[in-house]
Write a protein that holds these residues in place. Structure first.
Motif, PDB file in Angstrom:
ATOM      1  N   LEU A 171     -32.213  -2.833  12.860  1.00 32.77           N
ATOM      2  CA  LEU A 171     -31.637  -3.893  12.476  1.00 32.77           C
ATOM      3  C   LEU A 171     -30.395  -3.572  11.452  1.00 32.77           C
ATOM      4  CD1 LEU A 171     -31.104  -6.991  13.141  1.00 32.77           C
ATOM      5  CD2 LEU A 171     -32.866  -7.416  11.444  1.00 32.77           C
ATOM      6  N   GLY A 172     -30.940  -3.078  10.414  1.00 33.19           N
ATOM      7  CA  GLY A 172     -30.032  -2.608   9.201  1.00 33.19           C
ATOM      8  C   GLY A 172     -29.005  -1.652   9.563  1.00 33.19           C
ATOM      9  N   SER A 173     -29.252  -0.672  10.653  1.00 26.61           N
ATOM     10  CA  SER A 173     -28.129   0.218  11.212  1.00 26.61           C
ATOM     11  C   SER A 173     -27.248  -0.556  11.863  1.00 26.61           C
ATOM     12  CB  SER A 173     -28.877   1.212  11.882  1.00 26.61           C
ATOM     13  OG  SER A 173     -29.943   1.985  11.288  1.00 26.61           O
ATOM     14  N   LEU A 174     -27.697  -1.498  12.685  1.00 26.93           N
ATOM     15  CA  LEU A 174     -26.490  -2.321  13.271  1.00 26.93           C
ATOM     16  C   LEU A 174     -25.674  -3.293  12.535  1.00 26.93           C
ATOM     17  CD1 LEU A 174     -25.776  -3.470  16.143  1.00 26.93           C
ATOM     18  CD2 LEU A 174     -27.490  -5.362  15.850  1.00 26.93           C
ATOM     19  N   PHE A 175     -26.163  -3.733  11.429  1.00 27.49           N
ATOM     20  CA  PHE A 175     -25.391  -4.334  10.229  1.00 27.49           C
ATOM     21  C   PHE A 175     -24.307  -3.443   9.933  1.00 27.49           C
ATOM     22  CE2 PHE A 175     -28.733  -7.732  10.345  1.00 27.49           C
ATOM     23  CZ  PHE A 175     -27.658  -8.975  10.421  1.00 27.49           C
ATOM     24  N   TYR A 176     -24.887  -2.289   9.326  1.00 32.18           N
ATOM     25  CA  TYR A 176     -23.988  -1.342   8.821  1.00 32.18           C
ATOM     26  C   TYR A 176     -22.894  -0.920   9.800  1.00 32.18           C
ATOM     27  CZ  TYR A 176     -22.502   2.895   6.443  1.00 32.18           C
ATOM     28  OH  TYR A 176     -21.616   3.814   5.659  1.00 32.18           O
ATOM     29  N   LEU A 177     -23.256  -0.613  11.059  1.00 35.39           N
ATOM     30  CA  LEU A 177     -22.315  -0.272  12.080  1.00 35.39           C
ATOM     31  C   LEU A 177     -21.334  -0.953  12.249  1.00 35.39           C
ATOM     32  CD1 LEU A 177     -21.698   2.576  13.710  1.00 35.39           C
ATOM     33  CD2 LEU A 177     -23.067   1.606  15.480  1.00 35.39           C
ATOM     34  N   LEU A 178     -21.544  -2.216  12.235  1.00 33.16           N
ATOM     35  CA  LEU A 178     -20.571  -3.430  12.654  1.00 33.16           C
ATOM     36  C   LEU A 178     -19.439  -3.412  11.531  1.00 33.16           C
ATOM     37  CD1 LEU A 178     -22.876  -6.347  13.867  1.00 33.16           C
ATOM     38  CD2 LEU A 178     -20.968  -5.069  15.178  1.00 33.16           C
ATOM     39  N   GLY A 179     -20.065  -3.338  10.335  1.00 27.21           N
ATOM     40  CA  GLY A 179     -19.076  -3.160   9.102  1.00 27.21           C
ATOM     41  C   GLY A 179     -18.146  -1.916   9.138  1.00 27.21           C
ATOM     42  N   VAL A 180     -18.762  -0.869   9.736  1.00 28.68           N
ATOM     43  CA  VAL A 180     -17.750   0.493   9.899  1.00 28.68           C
ATOM     44  C   VAL A 180     -16.941   0.268  11.079  1.00 28.68           C
ATOM     45  CG1 VAL A 180     -17.945   2.704  10.724  1.00 28.68           C
ATOM     46  CG2 VAL A 180     -19.965   1.996   9.336  1.00 28.68           C
ATOM     47  N   GLY A 181     -17.326  -0.432  11.982  1.00 27.61           N
ATOM     48  CA  GLY A 181     -16.234  -0.948  13.010  1.00 27.61           C
ATOM     49  C   GLY A 181     -15.298  -1.761  12.400  1.00 27.61           C
ATOM     50  N   LEU A 182     -15.383  -2.734  11.671  1.00 32.72           N
ATOM     51  CA  LEU A 182     -14.367  -3.528  11.132  1.00 32.72           C
ATOM     52  C   LEU A 182     -13.588  -2.727  10.206  1.00 32.72           C
ATOM     53  CD1 LEU A 182     -16.451  -6.770  10.252  1.00 32.72           C
ATOM     54  CD2 LEU A 182     -14.487  -6.532  11.976  1.00 32.72           C
ATOM     55  N   LEU A 183     -14.120  -1.767   9.371  1.00 30.57           N
ATOM     56  CA  LEU A 183     -13.006  -1.084   8.639  1.00 30.57           C
ATOM     57  C   LEU A 183     -12.071  -0.099   9.363  1.00 30.57           C
ATOM     58  CD1 LEU A 183     -15.416  -0.102   5.510  1.00 30.57           C
ATOM     59  CD2 LEU A 183     -13.504  -1.738   5.554  1.00 30.57           C
ATOM     60  N   TYR A 184     -12.944   0.457  10.576  1.00 33.55           N
ATOM     61  CA  TYR A 184     -11.981   1.488  11.228  1.00 33.55           C
ATOM     62  C   TYR A 184     -10.780   0.727  11.924  1.00 33.55           C
ATOM     63  CZ  TYR A 184     -10.592   5.325  14.201  1.00 33.55           C
ATOM     64  OH  TYR A 184      -9.736   6.310  14.905  1.00 33.55           O
ATOM     65  N   ALA A 185     -11.069  -0.532  12.454  1.00 36.09           N
ATOM     66  CA  ALA A 185     -10.161  -1.342  13.141  1.00 36.09           C
ATOM     67  C   ALA A 185      -9.132  -1.847  12.202  1.00 36.09           C
ATOM     68  CB  ALA A 185     -10.861  -2.667  13.740  1.00 36.09           C
ATOM     69  N   GLY A 186      -9.411  -1.927  11.013  1.00 35.16           N
ATOM     70  CA  GLY A 186      -8.442  -2.483  10.023  1.00 35.16           C
ATOM     71  C   GLY A 186      -7.568  -1.275   9.402  1.00 35.16           C
ATOM     72  N   TYR A 187      -8.149  -0.223   9.329  1.00 33.69           N
ATOM     73  CA  TYR A 187      -7.478   0.665   8.320  1.00 33.69           C
ATOM     74  C   TYR A 187      -7.302   2.141   9.009  1.00 33.69           C
ATOM     75  CZ  TYR A 187      -8.446  -2.707   4.679  1.00 33.69           C
ATOM     76  OH  TYR A 187      -8.375  -4.001   4.422  1.00 33.69           O
ATOM     77  N   LEU A 211     -21.399  -7.126   6.009  1.00 35.11           N
ATOM     78  CA  LEU A 211     -22.165  -6.564   6.993  1.00 35.11           C
ATOM     79  C   LEU A 211     -23.003  -5.509   6.505  1.00 35.11           C
ATOM     80  CD1 LEU A 211     -20.109  -7.321   9.913  1.00 35.11           C
ATOM     81  CD2 LEU A 211     -22.250  -8.187   9.491  1.00 35.11           C
ATOM     82  N   MET A 212     -22.400  -4.458   5.811  1.00 34.64           N
ATOM     83  CA  MET A 212     -23.074  -3.321   5.472  1.00 34.64           C
ATOM     84  C   MET A 212     -23.792  -3.403   4.345  1.00 34.64           C
ATOM     85  SD  MET A 212     -19.107  -1.157   5.647  1.00 34.64           S
ATOM     86  CE  MET A 212     -19.563   0.808   5.706  1.00 34.64           C
ATOM     87  N   GLY A 213     -23.481  -4.347   3.535  1.00 38.85           N
ATOM     88  CA  GLY A 213     -24.385  -4.566   2.348  1.00 38.85           C
ATOM     89  C   GLY A 213     -25.842  -5.038   2.856  1.00 38.85           C
ATOM     90  N   VAL A 214     -25.619  -5.997   3.775  1.00 40.01           N
ATOM     91  CA  VAL A 214     -26.960  -6.444   4.267  1.00 40.01           C
ATOM     92  C   VAL A 214     -27.793  -5.366   4.934  1.00 40.01           C
ATOM     93  CG1 VAL A 214     -27.897  -8.186   6.050  1.00 40.01           C
ATOM     94  CG2 VAL A 214     -26.196  -8.838   4.638  1.00 40.01           C
ATOM     95  N   GLY A 215     -27.114  -4.662   5.748  1.00 35.68           N
ATOM     96  CA  GLY A 215     -27.849  -3.498   6.493  1.00 35.68           C
ATOM     97  C   GLY A 215     -28.507  -2.501   5.469  1.00 35.68           C
ATOM     98  N   LEU A 216     -27.880  -2.367   4.453  1.00 35.50           N
ATOM     99  CA  LEU A 216     -28.297  -1.507   3.294  1.00 35.50           C
ATOM    100  C   LEU A 216     -29.456  -2.160   2.604  1.00 35.50           C
ATOM    101  CD1 LEU A 216     -24.869   0.573   2.254  1.00 35.50           C
ATOM    102  CD2 LEU A 216     -26.864   1.072   3.518  1.00 35.50           C
ATOM    103  N   LEU A 217     -29.197  -3.353   2.298  1.00 33.59           N
ATOM    104  CA  LEU A 217     -30.425  -4.039   1.521  1.00 33.59           C
ATOM    105  C   LEU A 217     -31.603  -4.043   2.320  1.00 33.59           C
ATOM    106  CD1 LEU A 217     -28.488  -7.026  -0.095  1.00 33.59           C
ATOM    107  CD2 LEU A 217     -29.207  -4.718  -0.949  1.00 33.59           C
ATOM    108  N   LEU A 218     -31.471  -4.109   3.725  1.00 34.79           N
ATOM    109  CA  LEU A 218     -32.609  -4.038   4.549  1.00 34.79           C
ATOM    110  C   LEU A 218     -33.326  -2.785   4.300  1.00 34.79           C
ATOM    111  CD1 LEU A 218     -31.796  -5.951   7.904  1.00 34.79           C
ATOM    112  CD2 LEU A 218     -33.817  -6.284   6.915  1.00 34.79           C
ATOM    113  N   LYS A 219     -32.743  -1.951   4.521  1.00 31.78           N
ATOM    114  CA  LYS A 219     -33.038  -0.325   4.407  1.00 31.78           C
ATOM    115  C   LYS A 219     -33.598  -0.108   3.006  1.00 31.78           C
ATOM    116  CE  LYS A 219     -30.219   1.657   7.845  1.00 31.78           C
ATOM    117  NZ  LYS A 219     -31.604   2.503   8.788  1.00 31.78           N
ATOM    118  N   THR A 220     -33.161  -0.496   2.146  1.00 31.87           N
ATOM    119  CA  THR A 220     -33.550  -0.529   0.440  1.00 31.87           C
ATOM    120  C   THR A 220     -34.924  -1.391   0.373  1.00 31.87           C
ATOM    121  OG1 THR A 220     -31.562  -0.066  -0.025  1.00 31.87           O
ATOM    122  CG2 THR A 220     -32.835  -0.329  -1.996  1.00 31.87           C
TER     123      THR A 220
END
Length: 490
Positions: A171-187, A211-220
């Motif tokens: 679940l944490g990875s999913l949140f993080y990957l969604l954030g990566v996708g947003l950044l790549y789409a934008g920049y 999104l990325m922060g929530v994913g990383l907080l889950l993993k931390t």
């Protein structure tokens, strides 16, 4: 030697090669594992020397750099994490060679070394990667290896904890990957340095950071997302518990620091920083209270991890004021180092006590200091650093955080830091009051190999010695730091 000029790639090649060889040549696992650990330690020292003399290093794998290729990046922060991983990994490897628990479960002993070295390679990869997508890949590899290691014993509690860990990690990875996708789409890039120059405040980067922060907080496992950590760390084999608590939970925190200060410096807000600090404060209080109440030793150490992780998140509100930002930064990173060494030692000591007594109920520890003085001494020294008593590294780190909080006029964080230290003293002395009890115990003791006692003591001594030897770690922390640097340590 020329190899030292390219030591960063070897930090992944060596453990991957070791993992493959220990899987194929399982009769020589201990020898291969030990040689691999020595080689990694050698390569990390070489890289550290290079960063100290030449500053931050950037490597392009195969000569193909960003945006098409893969870059590795080593500055003070990443080198500090690599050093912590090498130090803890070296002693975990020694402990793994002598861990008598594996001899009772041949299944576990066969797969410990390949999985542990694979995890080590993934950790090194995360601390060296320079882009957010490869960070996702290494996070996944860390999670999969960790889950497999938690379930290594094959017992029902360990398998349940591993399954919960797996689901939370995915679940944490999913949140993080969604954030990566947003950044790549934008920049249209995933390179951290390029993103740091391109990203401005706006809805898209803030959504990605959330999104990325929530994913990383889950993993931390930051409060209240910590529910998976105590059973996973408490039911894993002892060398695995040590590595998870000292290293694995710090990997997503490291990545969050990279994102916060490198990729999103213009998108972060004071409210978000205070929210992270508030969650950290609740973690300190909640984790400590649970540690005070639990009847099992390994569970106590696991809840202590939940509590101690909270200190790391105070770096976000304390760096909002530029006057004390450098002090808070150095304090948080020094605490990462101090906690990794101390908690690695404490878990090894707790696992040795569990093996000797064949149970880890705290009330059953009465008088064990006469049977296992080295292990009890290691537990006590690690506790000194966790409590933040001088002259330990934990004291210097908490002093820096306290100084930053007072300089900022943020008295609430200062009270939490002091209160957390008192609560840590409460649960550490709760254990020590039993181990030094004079009443004779009726428990049956199993003999403990020396390889299960000395790694814990040496790790604890390192946590104490870093309270004296501060120049090199602080110089390292300064290299590539995101804010101007001032020493306010005593």
């Amino acid at each position: 030697m020329a190899i030292f000029n390219h030591s960063a790639p070897w930090l992944m090649v060596l453990p991957l090669t070791g993992a493959l060889l220990t899987f194929i040549l399982y009769r020589y696992q201990n020898l291969i594992g030990l040689m691999t650990a020595i080689g990694i330690l050698w390569a990390v020292i070489a890289l550290t020397q290079q960063v100290l003399t030449e500053g931050p290093q950037r490597y392009s794998i195969g000569g193909w750099g960003a945006p098409l290729g893969i870059d590795l990046y080593a500055d003070g922060l990443s080198t500090l994490m690599l050093l912590l991983t090498a130090a803890v990994g070296f002693f975990v490897s020694f402990y793994g060679m002598g861990y008598a628990g594996f001899r009772q479960r041949n299944h576990g002993s066969d797969y410990f070394w390949p999985l542990w070295l694979f995890l080590w390679a993934a950790l090194n990869g995360l601390f060296l990667t320079a882009d957010i997508f490869n960070a996702y890949v290494t996070l996944e590899l860390i999670g999969l290896a960790s889950v497999a290691l938690v379930g290594l014993s094959g017992q029902a509690p360990a398998l349940n904890a591993a399954m919960r860990y797996l689901l939370v990690g995915l679940l944490g990875s999913l949140f993080y990957l969604l954030g990566v996708g947003l950044l790549y789409a934008g920049y249209h890039t995933v390179d951290m340095a390029s993103l740091g120059q391109a990203v401005q405040a706006g809805p898209l980067p803030r959504a990605a950071l959330t999104l990325m922060g929530v994913g990383l907080l889950l993993k931390t496992a930051l409060f209240p997302l910590h529910f998976w950590l105590p059973p996973a760390h408490a039911n894993a084999p002892t060398p695995v518990s040590s590595a998870l608590s000292a290293l694995v939970v710090k990997a997503p925190f490291y990545l969050l620091l990279r994102l916060w200060f490198t990729v999103f410096p213009d998108s972060t807000t004071g409210a978000a920083a205070n929210l992270l600090g508030l969650l950290g404060a609740f973690a300190i209080l909640w984790g400590s209270i649970q540690a005070l109440q639990t009847p099992r030793l390994k569970l106590l150490v696991a809840y202590s991890t939940v509590a101690q992780l909270g200190y790391l998140f105070l770096v976000f509100p304390l760096t909002q004021n530029s006057m004390a930002a450098s002090t808070a930064w150095s304090g948080a990173l020094y605490y990462t180092l101090a906690h990794g060494l101390a908690k690695g030692s404490m878990f090894l000591a707790a696992g040795t006590l569990l093996y000797a007594l064949q149970q880890d109920r705290i009330q059953a520890l009465n008088g064990i200091s006469r049977r296992l003085p080295v292990t009890v001494f290691a537990f006590g020294l690690a506790g000194v650093s966790l409590m933040g008593l001088p002259p330990s590294a934990g004291f210097l780190a908490k002093w820096s955080l306290l100084t930053a909080a007072i300089a900022n006029g943020q008295w609430g964080w200062a009270i939490i830091i002091v209160l957390g230290g008192l609560l840590a003293a409460g649960y550490v002395f709760r254990v020590l009051s039993y181990v030094f009890m004079q009443a004779p115990s009726k428990a049956h003791y199993r003999p403990v190999p020396w390889l299960m006692e000395w790694p814990a003591l040496l790790l604890a001594l390192m946590a104490i010695c870093l309270g004296f030897i501060t120049q090199t770690p602080l110089t390292l922390i300064e290299i590539g730091a995101p804010m101007s640097y001032q020493y306010l340590l005593p």
